[in-house]
Design a protein around this motif. Structure first.
Motif, PDB file in Angstrom:
ATOM      1  N   ALA A 163       0.815  -1.213   0.000  1.00  0.00           N
ATOM      2  CA  ALA A 163       0.000   0.000   0.000  1.00  0.00           C
ATOM      3  C   ALA A 163       0.848   1.264   0.000  1.00  0.00           C
ATOM      4  CB  ALA A 163      -0.944   0.003   1.190  1.00  0.00           C
ATOM      5  N   GLY A 164       1.986   1.231   0.661  1.00  0.00           N
ATOM      6  CA  GLY A 164       2.815   2.429   0.731  1.00  0.00           C
ATOM      7  C   GLY A 164       3.900   2.501  -0.316  1.00  0.00           C
ATOM      8  N   ARG A 165       3.962   1.534  -1.208  1.00  0.00           N
ATOM      9  CA  ARG A 165       5.071   1.474  -2.159  1.00  0.00           C
ATOM     10  C   ARG A 165       4.992   2.543  -3.247  1.00  0.00           C
ATOM     11  NH1 ARG A 165       8.272  -3.244  -1.819  1.00  0.00           N
ATOM     12  NH2 ARG A 165       8.071  -3.926   0.352  1.00  0.00           N
ATOM     13  N   ILE A 166       3.805   2.989  -3.584  1.00  0.00           N
ATOM     14  CA  ILE A 166       3.658   3.953  -4.677  1.00  0.00           C
ATOM     15  C   ILE A 166       4.281   5.297  -4.317  1.00  0.00           C
ATOM     16  CG2 ILE A 166       1.974   5.238  -6.066  1.00  0.00           C
ATOM     17  CD1 ILE A 166       2.113   2.349  -6.861  1.00  0.00           C
ATOM     18  N   GLU A 167       4.174   5.691  -3.053  1.00  0.00           N
ATOM     19  CA  GLU A 167       4.669   7.008  -2.648  1.00  0.00           C
ATOM     20  C   GLU A 167       6.193   7.056  -2.738  1.00  0.00           C
ATOM     21  OE1 GLU A 167       3.181   7.995   1.171  1.00  0.00           O
ATOM     22  OE2 GLU A 167       1.076   7.735   0.609  1.00  0.00           O
ATOM     23  N   ARG A 168       6.701   8.168  -3.248  1.00  0.00           N
ATOM     24  CA  ARG A 168       8.134   8.333  -3.419  1.00  0.00           C
ATOM     25  C   ARG A 168       8.449   9.803  -3.628  1.00  0.00           C
ATOM     26  NH1 ARG A 168       5.402   6.533  -7.708  1.00  0.00           N
ATOM     27  NH2 ARG A 168       5.799   7.430  -9.776  1.00  0.00           N
ATOM     28  N   GLY A 169       9.740  10.140  -3.580  1.00  0.00           N
ATOM     29  CA  GLY A 169      10.165  11.510  -3.773  1.00  0.00           C
ATOM     30  C   GLY A 169      10.042  11.967  -5.213  1.00  0.00           C
ATOM     31  N   ALA A 202      16.614   3.588  -6.752  1.00  0.00           N
ATOM     32  CA  ALA A 202      17.158   4.898  -7.095  1.00  0.00           C
ATOM     33  C   ALA A 202      18.554   4.681  -7.708  1.00  0.00           C
ATOM     34  CB  ALA A 202      17.252   5.758  -5.846  1.00  0.00           C
ATOM     35  N   PRO A 203      18.948   5.548  -8.625  1.00  0.00           N
ATOM     36  CA  PRO A 203      18.371   6.877  -8.905  1.00  0.00           C
ATOM     37  C   PRO A 203      17.405   6.902 -10.088  1.00  0.00           C
ATOM     38  CG  PRO A 203      20.485   6.732  -9.976  1.00  0.00           C
ATOM     39  CD  PRO A 203      20.274   5.408  -9.283  1.00  0.00           C
ATOM     40  N   TYR A 204      16.787   5.780 -10.447  1.00  0.00           N
ATOM     41  CA  TYR A 204      15.879   5.695 -11.593  1.00  0.00           C
ATOM     42  C   TYR A 204      14.865   6.839 -11.528  1.00  0.00           C
ATOM     43  CZ  TYR A 204      12.932   3.207 -15.022  1.00  0.00           C
ATOM     44  OH  TYR A 204      12.212   2.831 -16.126  1.00  0.00           O
ATOM     45  N   GLY A 205      15.001   7.797 -12.482  1.00  0.00           N
ATOM     46  CA  GLY A 205      14.073   8.918 -12.453  1.00  0.00           C
ATOM     47  C   GLY A 205      14.598  10.144 -13.159  1.00  0.00           C
ATOM     48  N   ARG A 239      19.181   0.663  -2.181  1.00  0.00           N
ATOM     49  CA  ARG A 239      18.728   1.820  -2.959  1.00  0.00           C
ATOM     50  C   ARG A 239      17.250   1.728  -3.356  1.00  0.00           C
ATOM     51  NH1 ARG A 239      21.468   2.515  -7.848  1.00  0.00           N
ATOM     52  NH2 ARG A 239      22.323   0.417  -7.775  1.00  0.00           N
ATOM     53  N   TYR A 240      16.581   0.675  -2.932  1.00  0.00           N
ATOM     54  CA  TYR A 240      15.122   0.653  -3.058  1.00  0.00           C
ATOM     55  C   TYR A 240      14.480   1.092  -1.749  1.00  0.00           C
ATOM     56  CZ  TYR A 240      10.303  -0.566  -3.806  1.00  0.00           C
ATOM     57  OH  TYR A 240       8.937  -0.493  -3.906  1.00  0.00           O
ATOM     58  N   ALA A 241      14.884   0.468  -0.664  1.00  0.00           N
ATOM     59  CA  ALA A 241      14.314   0.827   0.637  1.00  0.00           C
ATOM     60  C   ALA A 241      14.589   2.293   0.969  1.00  0.00           C
ATOM     61  CB  ALA A 241      14.877  -0.083   1.718  1.00  0.00           C
ATOM     62  N   GLU A 242      15.739   2.800   0.550  1.00  0.00           N
ATOM     63  CA  GLU A 242      16.104   4.198   0.828  1.00  0.00           C
ATOM     64  C   GLU A 242      16.219   4.986  -0.472  1.00  0.00           C
ATOM     65  OE1 GLU A 242      18.765   5.016   4.232  1.00  0.00           O
ATOM     66  OE2 GLU A 242      19.393   2.921   4.003  1.00  0.00           O
ATOM     67  N   ARG A 243      15.272   4.735  -1.366  1.00  0.00           N
ATOM     68  CA  ARG A 243      15.365   5.368  -2.679  1.00  0.00           C
ATOM     69  C   ARG A 243      15.239   6.880  -2.621  1.00  0.00           C
ATOM     70  NH1 ARG A 243      10.432   2.589  -2.505  1.00  0.00           N
ATOM     71  NH2 ARG A 243       8.540   3.743  -3.082  1.00  0.00           N
ATOM     72  N   ARG A 256      16.193   8.865  -0.186  1.00  0.00           N
ATOM     73  CA  ARG A 256      17.451   9.399   0.353  1.00  0.00           C
ATOM     74  C   ARG A 256      18.531   9.446  -0.730  1.00  0.00           C
ATOM     75  NH1 ARG A 256      21.300   6.033   4.514  1.00  0.00           N
ATOM     76  NH2 ARG A 256      23.038   7.533   4.631  1.00  0.00           N
ATOM     77  N   TYR A 257      18.684   8.339  -1.443  1.00  0.00           N
ATOM     78  CA  TYR A 257      19.716   8.282  -2.479  1.00  0.00           C
ATOM     79  C   TYR A 257      19.405   9.265  -3.598  1.00  0.00           C
ATOM     80  CZ  TYR A 257      23.104   6.390  -5.779  1.00  0.00           C
ATOM     81  OH  TYR A 257      24.152   6.258  -6.653  1.00  0.00           O
ATOM     82  N   ALA A 258      18.135   9.312  -4.032  1.00  0.00           N
ATOM     83  CA  ALA A 258      17.749  10.200  -5.127  1.00  0.00           C
ATOM     84  C   ALA A 258      17.963  11.666  -4.762  1.00  0.00           C
ATOM     85  CB  ALA A 258      16.301   9.962  -5.516  1.00  0.00           C
ATOM     86  N   ALA A 259      17.710  12.012  -3.502  1.00  0.00           N
ATOM     87  CA  ALA A 259      17.912  13.396  -3.071  1.00  0.00           C
ATOM     88  C   ALA A 259      19.384  13.788  -3.139  1.00  0.00           C
ATOM     89  CB  ALA A 259      17.375  13.577  -1.658  1.00  0.00           C
TER      90      ALA A 259
END
Length: 401
Positions: A224-230, A240-243, A279-283, A285-288
């Motif tokens: 349920a919470g997987r969709i939300e992201r930075g 991350a950093p896919y984006g 880098r998935y669990a902390e995507r 953080r890494y992306a930022a």
């Protein structure tokens, strides 16, 4: 075509908007004889063109989805018009329609009636949400199906929230699926002589577009919470950093990449310190951090560094950039045709056959461009053709155009 047999697919199209016309255009590109039956004043796509995009008095929307077809304009509310339509369908391999469920039944052109007249007919119907079911009556349009299928919710992310896809991808994918289904049914018909009822819908097409994402989502723990992201993360299920990232003078996207390779390419100790994290669990953080490291760089420098280190990336380019893209032009993606003395840029058929792209053989610029030729093929005399045109049963485009 094999030997001397005439097995050219004959298609009658009762389609408007995008899903149905796109499907028939694919078939016409591949050599099918597609006859578009449209109202005397023309199908919907002749009267509306988003962005006020017209080439002289011809809708760019119509140009986008009607190449290689022939057009006959018929008043289907008249008895004589229905007779002409039925004669066309009687000699066809395929009937394609994307009217709301029940419309053609009321005209006497529904599946059961056409199957009784032509038992081997392939009757292909494209709808919004299917022909039956609790939501079948609801309007079916690309944006609505983007929302209902979860595509909008899964796109975007960050503080801005969900985002709409910037093109009618559901309609176009629906047209591709419908063409694929018709071809499969045609192969069966050649093998067995049997017809087929083929049904597609925008809702199913929108879901099919997301087959990878949906399968992963329903298998994911705590989904349920997987969709939300930075804001920088382009997908809910990629590391991350896919984006998408902003540089000093451009924007780029980063695909799937090794963390060490990225850190070395940018010579960043901040990124090196994060090489061992999940880098998935902390995507976020890494992306930022990636966004902060990239922000001061100019594209020319990033391009040089990433190319040297084998990083997967692309610059975010505009439609103007795309038109001049050397790879797109090498592949023959675009074509130009003359429309009443003005050049129109079209997108070619997306596949290549024996190294080439199917040519644009014809473009019915106006409804009824081919009415006389088609009536002649049906065996109607010149006198009868003139009578039907005079009575307003058949429309014939002005020859001067």
């Amino acid at each position: 075509m094999a030997g001397s047999l005439d097995i050219r697919m004959k298609v009658v199209s009762l389609c408007h908007y995008l899903q149905g016309p796109a499907a028939c255009q694919y078939l016409a590109d591949m050599g099918a004889d597609v006859i578009k039956i449209e109202p005397l004043k023309g199908a919907f796509e002749r009267h509306w063109s988003g962005g006020n995009s017209w080439v002289t008095d011809v809708s760019a929307f119509s140009l986008a989805v009607n190449r290689n077809k022939r057009s006959i304009a018929i008043d289907l509310k008249s008895r004589e018009g229905l007779e002409v339509a039925r004669d066309l369908i009687a000699g066809a391999d395929v009937l394609v329609e994307n009217y709301r469920p029940g419309v053609l039944d009321r005209l006497g052109l529904g599946y059961e009636a056409m199957k009784a007249m032509n038992p081997s007919i392939i009757y292909a119907s494209a709808s919004g949400l299917g022909a039956t079911g609790p939501a079948a009556h609801r309007p079916g349009q690309d944006l609505l199906m983007q929302a209902r299928s979860g595509l909008v919710a899964a796109t975007g992310g960050g503080e801005e929230g969900p985002s709409v896809v910037g093109a009618a991808v559901v309609d176009q994918h629906g047209g591709s699926l419908l063409a694929m289904g018709i071809l499969a049914a045609y192969v069966r018909r050649l093998q067995t002589g049997e017809g087929t009822r083929v049904e597609s819908s925008l809702f199913a097409a929108a879901i099919d577009l997301q087959v990878e994402a949906l399968t992963k989502y329903y298998a994911a723990p705590d989904r349920a919470g997987r969709i939300e992201r930075g804001r920088n993360c382009g997908s809910w299920y990629h590391d991350a950093p896919y984006g998408l990232y902003k540089l000093a003078d451009a924007r780029i996207v980063l695909s799937m990449n090794d963390a060490g390779k990225l850190a070395n390419a940018l010579d960043s100790d901040e990124l090196r310190a994060l090489c061992s994290i999940d880098r998935y669990a902390e995507r976020d953080r890494y992306a930022a951090v990636m966004a902060r490291v990239l922000a001061p760089h100019r594209f020319a420098d990033v391009e040089r560094l990433f190319d040297a280190h084998g990083v997967w990336f692309e610059k975010v380019r505009s439609y103007e950039d795309l038109r001049e893209d050397p790879q797109a032009n090498h592949m023959g993606v675009f074509n130009e045709i003359d429309v009443n003395g003005k050049a129109a840029t079209l997108v070619n058929h997306p596949l290549r056959y024996d190294g080439g792209t199917p040519p644009i053989r014809r473009m019915p610029l106006y409804p009824g461009t081919d009415s006389r030729d088609i009536m002649t093929e049906l065996g109607l005399s010149a006198e009868r053709q003139a009578e039907l045109i005079e009575k307003g049963v058949i429309g014939q485009a002005e020859q001067a155009r």
